[in-house]
Design a protein around this motif. Structure first.
Motif, short mmCIF file in Angstrom:
data_model
loop_
_atom_site.label_atom_id
_atom_site.label_comp_id
_atom_site.label_asym_id
_atom_site.label_seq_id
_atom_site.Cartn_x
_atom_site.Cartn_y
_atom_site.Cartn_z
N SER A 2 0.67 -1.22 -0.08
CA SER A 2 0.10 -0.16 0.17
C SER A 2 0.94 1.38 0.03
O SER A 2 1.92 1.18 0.54
N THR A 3 0.56 2.27 -0.42
CA THR A 3 0.94 3.58 -0.47
C THR A 3 0.31 4.63 0.26
O THR A 3 0.12 5.50 0.00
N ILE A 66 -4.81 -1.76 10.20
CA ILE A 66 -3.23 -1.60 10.43
C ILE A 66 -3.22 -0.16 10.90
O ILE A 66 -2.35 0.06 11.88
N GLY A 67 -3.60 0.91 10.34
CA GLY A 67 -3.57 2.03 10.89
C GLY A 67 -3.71 2.22 12.14
O GLY A 67 -3.06 2.94 12.87
N PHE A 68 -5.14 1.96 12.66
CA PHE A 68 -5.46 2.25 14.07
C PHE A 68 -4.70 1.57 15.06
O PHE A 68 -4.33 1.98 16.13
N HIS A 69 -4.31 0.06 14.72
CA HIS A 69 -3.64 -0.39 15.53
C HIS A 69 -2.14 -0.16 16.04
O HIS A 69 -1.54 -0.21 16.86
N VAL A 70 -1.56 0.30 14.61
CA VAL A 70 -0.39 0.61 14.99
C VAL A 70 -0.21 1.85 15.50
O VAL A 70 0.81 2.09 16.51
N PRO A 97 0.38 -13.31 1.18
CA PRO A 97 -0.56 -12.14 1.24
C PRO A 97 -0.24 -11.35 2.75
O PRO A 97 -0.28 -10.33 2.66
N ALA A 98 -0.10 -12.23 3.57
CA ALA A 98 0.14 -11.56 5.01
C ALA A 98 1.56 -10.73 4.75
O ALA A 98 1.62 -9.56 5.49
N LEU A 99 2.58 -11.32 4.01
CA LEU A 99 3.81 -10.48 4.26
C LEU A 99 3.74 -9.23 3.41
O LEU A 99 4.41 -8.18 3.76
N MET A 100 2.84 -9.13 2.20
CA MET A 100 2.47 -7.85 1.54
C MET A 100 1.83 -6.68 2.74
O MET A 100 2.18 -5.63 2.69
N GLU A 104 3.19 -3.21 4.67
CA GLU A 104 2.11 -1.92 4.88
C GLU A 104 2.31 -1.46 6.32
O GLU A 104 2.37 -0.43 6.67
N ALA A 105 2.32 -2.56 7.21
CA ALA A 105 2.38 -2.29 8.55
C ALA A 105 3.81 -1.62 8.98
O ALA A 105 3.79 -0.83 9.84
#
Length: 121
Positions: A2-3, A66-70, A97-100, A104-105
């Motif tokens: 993701s960007t 990802i955003g909220f939990h980071v 897929p989790a690696l991608m 992002e995380a």
């Protein structure tokens, strides 16, 4: 990968959900109560619960999660080593897929930790 600019993504999600929160206030109150009760300190620390939540967000391919939990993990003083070890488990369980989404995380972590860092004068 993701960007996304994750801080902007969080803001956009909150803005987009505002009318829904109003029209479905009882449901959203219930969701907020569930989140608060689930993430409270207990036998498992709040930090570990957030790491679990982020792992699920990564394996379920949820950019907003990802955003909220980071963001929450940074507030809880999580280290980059703790993040990386959890991401290794998420990749183990979720495969390529989790690696991608692990990438992002990491991007979200770097973006948000840089934004939270004090600037030198």
């Amino acid at each position: 990968m993701s960007t996304f600019a994750h801080q902007a993504l969080i803001r956009d999600i909150n803005t987009s959900l505002k009318p829904f929160r109003s029209s479905q206030s009882e449901a959203m109150k219930g969701f907020a109560q569930l989140a608060q009760a689930s993430m409270a300190e207990g036998a498992i620390s709040a930090k570990h619960k957030e790491l679990i939540a982020l792992a699920i967000g990564v394996t379920q391919k949820c950019s907003g999660c990802i955003g909220f939990h980071v963001k929450a993990l940074l507030k809880l003083g999580t280290t980059r080593q703790e993040l990386d070890e959890m991401l290794a488990i998420a990749v183990y369980m979720g495969g390529g897929p989790a690696l991608m989404y692990a990438a992002e995380a990491v991007h979200a972590w770097e973006e948000m930790s840089a934004a939270a860092a004090p600037t030198a004068v």
